[in-house]
Each structure stands twice: as C-alpha cells, then as structure tokens.
Enzyme design. Structure first.
Site, PDB file in Angstrom:
ATOM      1  N   LYS A  22       0.827  -1.208   0.000  1.00 33.51           N
ATOM      2  CA  LYS A  22       0.000   0.000   0.000  1.00 33.51           C
ATOM      3  C   LYS A  22       0.863   1.261   0.000  1.00 33.51           C
ATOM      4  O   LYS A  22       0.649   2.177  -0.809  1.00 33.51           O
ATOM      5  CB  LYS A  22      -0.915   0.004   1.223  1.00 33.51           C
ATOM      6  CG  LYS A  22      -1.607   1.336   1.522  1.00 33.51           C
ATOM      7  CD  LYS A  22      -2.416   1.247   2.801  1.00 33.51           C
ATOM      8  CE  LYS A  22      -3.071   2.571   3.151  1.00 33.51           C
ATOM      9  NZ  LYS A  22      -2.139   3.506   3.799  1.00 33.51           N
ATOM     10  N   ASN A  23       1.842   1.328   0.909  1.00 32.42           N
ATOM     11  CA  ASN A  23       2.614   2.565   1.047  1.00 32.42           C
ATOM     12  C   ASN A  23       3.492   2.841  -0.167  1.00 32.42           C
ATOM     13  O   ASN A  23       3.762   4.002  -0.490  1.00 32.42           O
ATOM     14  CB  ASN A  23       3.455   2.512   2.329  1.00 32.42           C
ATOM     15  CG  ASN A  23       2.595   2.589   3.578  1.00 32.42           C
ATOM     16  OD1 ASN A  23       1.459   3.068   3.531  1.00 32.42           O
ATOM     17  ND2 ASN A  23       3.107   2.102   4.697  1.00 32.42           N
ATOM     18  N   ARG A  97      -5.116  10.598   2.730  1.00 33.29           N
ATOM     19  CA  ARG A  97      -3.851  11.223   3.105  1.00 33.29           C
ATOM     20  C   ARG A  97      -2.808  11.099   1.994  1.00 33.29           C
ATOM     21  O   ARG A  97      -2.005  12.000   1.778  1.00 33.29           O
ATOM     22  CB  ARG A  97      -3.312  10.592   4.396  1.00 33.29           C
ATOM     23  CG  ARG A  97      -2.038  11.283   4.853  1.00 33.29           C
ATOM     24  CD  ARG A  97      -1.667  10.992   6.263  1.00 33.29           C
ATOM     25  NE  ARG A  97      -0.488  11.776   6.614  1.00 33.29           N
ATOM     26  CZ  ARG A  97      -0.489  13.033   7.005  1.00 33.29           C
ATOM     27  NH1 ARG A  97      -1.629  13.680   7.095  1.00 33.29           N
ATOM     28  NH2 ARG A  97       0.625  13.671   7.303  1.00 33.29           N
ATOM     29  N   ASP A 121      -5.674   7.904   8.839  1.00 27.57           N
ATOM     30  CA  ASP A 121      -5.913   7.352  10.168  1.00 27.57           C
ATOM     31  C   ASP A 121      -5.896   8.429  11.239  1.00 27.57           C
ATOM     32  O   ASP A 121      -5.098   9.367  11.194  1.00 27.57           O
ATOM     33  CB  ASP A 121      -4.828   6.317  10.507  1.00 27.57           C
ATOM     34  CG  ASP A 121      -4.975   5.050   9.695  1.00 27.57           C
ATOM     35  OD1 ASP A 121      -6.120   4.708   9.374  1.00 27.57           O
ATOM     36  OD2 ASP A 121      -3.958   4.405   9.404  1.00 27.57           O
ATOM     37  N   ASP A 321       3.933   0.841  11.900  1.00 31.02           N
ATOM     38  CA  ASP A 321       2.689   0.217  11.447  1.00 31.02           C
ATOM     39  C   ASP A 321       2.501  -1.195  11.971  1.00 31.02           C
ATOM     40  O   ASP A 321       1.395  -1.740  11.888  1.00 31.02           O
ATOM     41  CB  ASP A 321       2.643   0.196   9.910  1.00 31.02           C
ATOM     42  CG  ASP A 321       2.286   1.550   9.318  1.00 31.02           C
ATOM     43  OD1 ASP A 321       1.816   2.416  10.075  1.00 31.02           O
ATOM     44  OD2 ASP A 321       2.475   1.743   8.108  1.00 31.02           O
ATOM     45  N   MET A 343       6.111   7.583  17.578  1.00 27.12           N
ATOM     46  CA  MET A 343       5.827   8.504  16.477  1.00 27.12           C
ATOM     47  C   MET A 343       4.417   9.084  16.484  1.00 27.12           C
ATOM     48  O   MET A 343       4.191  10.165  15.962  1.00 27.12           O
ATOM     49  CB  MET A 343       6.109   7.805  15.143  1.00 27.12           C
ATOM     50  CG  MET A 343       7.576   7.393  15.012  1.00 27.12           C
ATOM     51  SD  MET A 343       7.960   6.483  13.504  1.00 27.12           S
ATOM     52  CE  MET A 343       7.853   7.777  12.284  1.00 27.12           C
TER      53      MET A 343
END
Length: 436
Positions: A22-23, A97, A121, A321, A343
């Site tokens: 996904k990223n 995002r 998120d 994640d 984070m």
C-alpha cells in the site's frame, strides 16, 4: 458501515500470497504525473486507499488501461490542472492522506500543486511541514487558505535545485520532494532523507524513467535535475505490513501458515522482532513458514534480564505500522514486553478493546504500554468493537480470530483501506469470518 462477524478459536492452515505494498503504491502512482509517456504499474493492491488515488488521477485527466489483475497502464498527456481548484477535488483529495504526494509531481511539471487538508488514520498529529518546506527550498511560493484548510504551492518557470536538511525523516515528505526535484534545474541534495524500501523503489523507478538520483538506500540523496522523464514498467513490492500481520495471525491462532514470495531482503528487522516474541519463523527460499505453536511462544528478555522493549524507529528500525500487531500477539505470549510507540500519540488507545477481551495490558501513557502475556492459559473472550484505524483494525481482527466465541467488528472500511479482500483470504485458510 460494514461489519465483520468472527467466530474465533479455529486453527488455520494454508498458503497466503501477500498483496502489493500500500505505502509504495501511493507513492508510485503519483509518478505518472511526471511524464506524458505511458507508465505501466504491476502488483497494485485492490484496496480502498489506492483505488481512491487512482480515481483522483482519473479525474485529473490521466488515461488508464487495465491490463489484468493489479496491472494498469497510465498516461498523463492531457492533465486538467484546473480540476485542482474545484470543490469536487477539495472533497475527494481531503478523504485520502496519500493525495498529498500528487503535489510534488504537479509542481515540478506544471508549476502548481494544491491539496486540501488530507484525511487518513486518526492516530495523532501528522504534520505536512516537511513537504512544503522542501518545496519552498526548491523555490516554490506557499499559500494556505485557513478558511477551508487548502494548501498550495506555485512557481513561475522551473524549480531550482537546493541543499536541504529535513527536519524529520518523513517517508511521504521525502518522496514528494524527490518527485519535485527530478525535474528541477541543477542539483538537489536531501539530507536526513527516509530510506525505506518503498522509497528505494520510487527512486529506482524514477531512474528507469530517466532521472539521475544517487545515494539510494541511504539518508543522503543527490538528485541531478533533468528536462523531462519517459515511460517505464514497474512492479510494486509485497506489503511488509501485511506480511507482519500474517506472522502475528499465525502465532496468535497457533496455526501453520506459509507466506509466499515475501521479498525477504526488503523485510529488514521485521522477522527478528517477531522472533524476540518467541515466534518460530523459517526462511524457505523467498517464503516464510510459520509452524503451529502448540506449546505457545515465550518473549525473550534483554541480555541483563530486563523486560524486552519493542519500539518504532525510522528505517532500518522497526516500522510503527506493526506495533499494534506486536502488541496483540504479546497478549498470548509467555512473559512481558514494553511497547513504545514514539511517532504517534493516539495509536495505542485501541488497547481498551483488548482489555475488554481479557488481555493484561497497562497503558502507561499515550506512547507506552506494558503487555503481560497469558501464555494461552486464559483465552481472550469475544466482544463487539469498532476499528479506529487500519492497523488497530487488523490487530482487533487477529484478536477476534484467537478469542473464544463470536466477535463483531464495526467500521471495517478502515481495514479495507489497507487489506485486500481480507475476509475472503482468511476463509481460504480456514477462518470463520463473515462480512455483514
């Protein structure tokens, strides 16, 4: 709002093929705006966030041809930059995002890029300063409309290469600045750049299109600007976050699972972190084999005997994640672990749902939680819960699959944002999951 009903307590068995990352996909898809030539991307995950970005590109005028499952050829030879200032774009861009990463390519090629305050998120503050400070360093003028939270950068002529030290090693910030820099005049140096495998993939793809980027894989990038870029064909890596999720699922349900074609060399410390939890992970070629943990798994202590701490960090550290996955897996381990989420200040707030299921967790503050494992002596109990974000959602789903009884998870659109047909793929290995 969708709902999953999950009957827990079943042992699973079989092979899982991880989806495309996904990223990486969110970065790679934005590169098509940098050229008027055709760009073919393979292994695109069929998930909500990625599909939203593809729709946004289509609305910008990017032409698309579907070649087969997960493969699309894009051509951005007639981009409608005017769409950026429409109300439709403000609504569409604000729901994702990842839409922030269209700004760099648009600024580099068309001299302007706009974006509404992006969604994503709800895991705490997620600043955009790194992106826009990078564009300003390249000569762009920044403007912000406070009334409708609309960001914009513009430049007359061509961006100018510059030296910059990023205030944080932001993955999306680095990607955005790199995409803007490849068409800038002169040389750009980015220090404290993110160096995740997906960022390396982005740089490799841009180089195959004619960009001149060196230092790939390090935190110091040098980019010599070029006049234009050409087309290419690119394949997205398997999703390391999903791979980590499957490892956690296998351990929690004491199941025998093989995860196929994981691209081991791009997993970094992920396997070793799960091994610290006592999970057996075997490398078989490019596959991961997780045996059935009949006797459970025991958390290792530090060399001096102190409690193990697992914390997130920029690559090559452990990805934030997967901390939610590690936390839920630890609830059935033998031993204790301190989870330190550095984070994001709201990412651990889902633990109250695990506590309701019987997990022993002490939330020390917004960033730290101590998990005291049950060692499978006490099974989690089913409950009704709602998914607050992608990673917490999959963690709750894993907990429900290990729990006694039938659980309900609401707001599963959050899970669908990051996991492709998760219910179908779980049923294929023996899980009892029904989408309502």
């Amino acid at each position: 709002m969708g709902t999953f009903k999950i009957e827990g307590g079943h042992r699973l068995k079989g092979e899982i093929h991880p989806q495309g990352a996904k990223n990486e996909a969110l970065q790679i898809l934005c590169t098509v705006l940098l050229t008027s030539e055709k760009v073919t991307i393979n292994n695109i995950p069929d998930i909500l966030d990625v599909n939203k970005l593809i729709t946004l590109l289509g609305n910008l005028g990017v032409k698309m041809q579907k070649n087969g499952p997960g493969s699309i050829t894009f051509q951005a030879d007639e981009v409608n930059v005017g769409y950026l200032e429409t109300e439709a774009f403000k609504k569409e861009g604000g729901s994702l995002r990842g839409s922030i990463m269209i700004v760099g390519p648009l600024l580099a090629r068309f001299g302007k890029g706009y974006i509404p305050k992006p969604g994503g998120d709800k895991i705490g503050r997620r600043r955009l300063d790194t992106h826009f400070e990078g564009f300003i360093n390249l000569g762009a003028k920044f403007r912000y409309n406070r009334e409708d939270h609309f960001y914009g950068v513009e430049i007359e002529g061509r961006l100018q290469g510059a030296y910059m030290l990023l205030d944080e090693a932001s993955v999306t910030g680095t990607a955005n600045i790199v995409m803007a820099s490849v068409l800038a005049e002169g040389t750009t140096t980015i220090y404290n750049a993110a160096c995740e495998p997906y960022l390396q993939q982005l740089c490799g793809m841009l180089n195959s299109m004619g960009a001149k980027i060196t230092g790939v894989g390090s935190n110091l990038l040098h980019i010599e600007g070029v006049e234009s870029l050409g087309g290419c064909t690119h394949r997205i890596l398997p999703d390391m976050i999903e791979i980590g999720s499957w490892i956690g699922l296998a351990a929690m349900t004491r199941s025998e699972i093989t995860i196929k074609n994981v691209s081991w060399d791009n997993l970094g410390v992920i396997p070793s972190v799960f091994r610290k939890l006592g999970i057996t992970i075997e490398r078989r070629g490019d596959d991961i084999y997780i045996p059935e943990h009949k006797d459970g798994y025991e958390i290792k202590k530090d060399i001096d005997g102190s409690i193990l701490t697992i914390a997130d960090a920029p690559w090559p550290g452990f990805t934030p994640d997967l901390l939610s996955i590690v936390l839920v897996v630890a609830t059935q381990a033998k031993g204790e672990v301190l989870i330190h989420q550095k984070m994001f200040e709201s990412r651990l707030f889902f633990v109250d749902k695990l506590i309701d299921m019987g997990a022993k967790i002490i939330l020390c503050d917004p960033h730290r939680a101590i998990v005291i494992g049950h060692n499978f002596q006490s099974q989690l109990k089913a409950t009704t819960m709602s998914s607050p974000d992608i990673r917490a959602g999959i963690s709750l789903l894993i907990a429900a699959l290990a729990a006694k009884g039938t659980s309900t998870i609401q707001n599963i659109e959050q899970i669908d944002r990051g996991y492709e047909r998760i219910d179908e793929r779980l049923r294929a290995i023996g899980a009892n999951v029904v989408r309502m």
